[in-house]
Motif scaffolding. Sequence first.
Motif, PDB file in Angstrom:
ATOM      1  N   LYS A  55       0.826  -1.211   0.000  1.00  0.00           N
ATOM      2  CA  LYS A  55       0.000   0.000   0.000  1.00  0.00           C
ATOM      3  C   LYS A  55       0.857   1.257   0.000  1.00  0.00           C
ATOM      4  N   ASN A  56       1.991   1.208   0.698  1.00  0.00           N
ATOM      5  CA  ASN A  56       2.881   2.375   0.807  1.00  0.00           C
ATOM      6  C   ASN A  56       3.973   2.398  -0.262  1.00  0.00           C
ATOM      7  N   ASN A  57       3.875   1.453  -1.236  1.00  0.00           N
ATOM      8  CA  ASN A  57       4.862   1.358  -2.335  1.00  0.00           C
ATOM      9  C   ASN A  57       6.286   1.121  -1.838  1.00  0.00           C
ATOM     10  N   GLU A  58       6.399   0.484  -0.682  1.00  0.00           N
ATOM     11  CA  GLU A  58       7.726   0.149  -0.169  1.00  0.00           C
ATOM     12  C   GLU A  58       8.271  -1.121  -0.821  1.00  0.00           C
ATOM     13  N   CYS A  59       7.391  -1.925  -1.369  1.00  0.00           N
ATOM     14  CA  CYS A  59       7.820  -3.108  -2.099  1.00  0.00           C
ATOM     15  C   CYS A  59       6.808  -3.406  -3.197  1.00  0.00           C
ATOM     16  N   ARG A  60       7.193  -4.265  -4.122  1.00  0.00           N
ATOM     17  CA  ARG A  60       6.281  -4.650  -5.200  1.00  0.00           C
ATOM     18  C   ARG A  60       6.483  -6.126  -5.524  1.00  0.00           C
TER      19      ARG A  60
END
Length: 314
Positions: free
Chosen positions: A269-274
């Motif tokens: 959700k926080n774009n810290e990983c994908r």
Amino acid sequence: MKQIVCILGYLLKPCMIDFRLQVFYAVAKRLNFTKASAELFISQPAVTKHIKELEQEFKMSLFERSGNKKISLTPAGELLLHYAEQIFGTYRELEYDMNLLTKQHKGILRIGASSTVAQYIIPPVLAQFHNKFKDIQIQLVTGNTEDVEQRLIAKEIDFGIIEGISRNPQIKYEQYLKDELVLVCSGHNYAMKKEMIKPNELKDYDLLLREPGSGTLDVIAYALKAHQIKVGDLNIEMQLGSTESIKSYLIHSKCLAFLSIHSILKELKNNECRIIDIKDMVIERPFHFIQLHGQQDALAELFMRFAKSYNYNV
């Protein structure tokens, strides 16, 4: 035979569980007077006093003391431990059944949970269970799948919740939930431009994996085997002992890692990983309740029924 008659005669006295027996049980399981005293919140001299009283009662030694302060169980101690485990199990059942008469649930429930379950799956269930059954005291211990199974076999917990594909003949496995392991990279890993790779391409990247004995690692190894890939074929940068440590390392590196989808919802959700898809490869695994064969613990059954009915989508 004389030893057995003596011990049974003592244990069958019409009284509630003698605290000295609880002290003995703590020492016998830890084989350490200091750890037992800390666990029971009494002094070490008090532990020694209770053990001596038991030995005087039975007229036999329960522990062998060696010169280096290590202790071990004597044959009489082994026998007493065997019956103590049965007595404590029966007492928990008695407490549960007596409380049912007044529609109350009381007692201590000892749960073992593997790392992913303990961190991401079971906490909200525990919170709702406590709200409904406030007089049940929960003791949760965590470790990898192997740790939890060994604790169950040692009767240090009443039941466990594990990940992985372990199959110990002493243990009964009951499916609880399904999970998916996904391949993940840092949201700031701009060197990783692909959104999908082939299974064989996993060998081209540095990977973070869980430690030996982890149910997660077993599931990954099993999935790779279907594509003729061994864990030893991979470029393993590091093996870490928890999902949180892998996530933290991953976010600050160019590595890839397999993680439970449940464990990365906030990071996605926080774009810290994908997530990076792997062609023709989906890694699903069940979480299992585990109990010893023939073991029926009423509080454990109550919790498992409650957990199965929990709505994870709320």
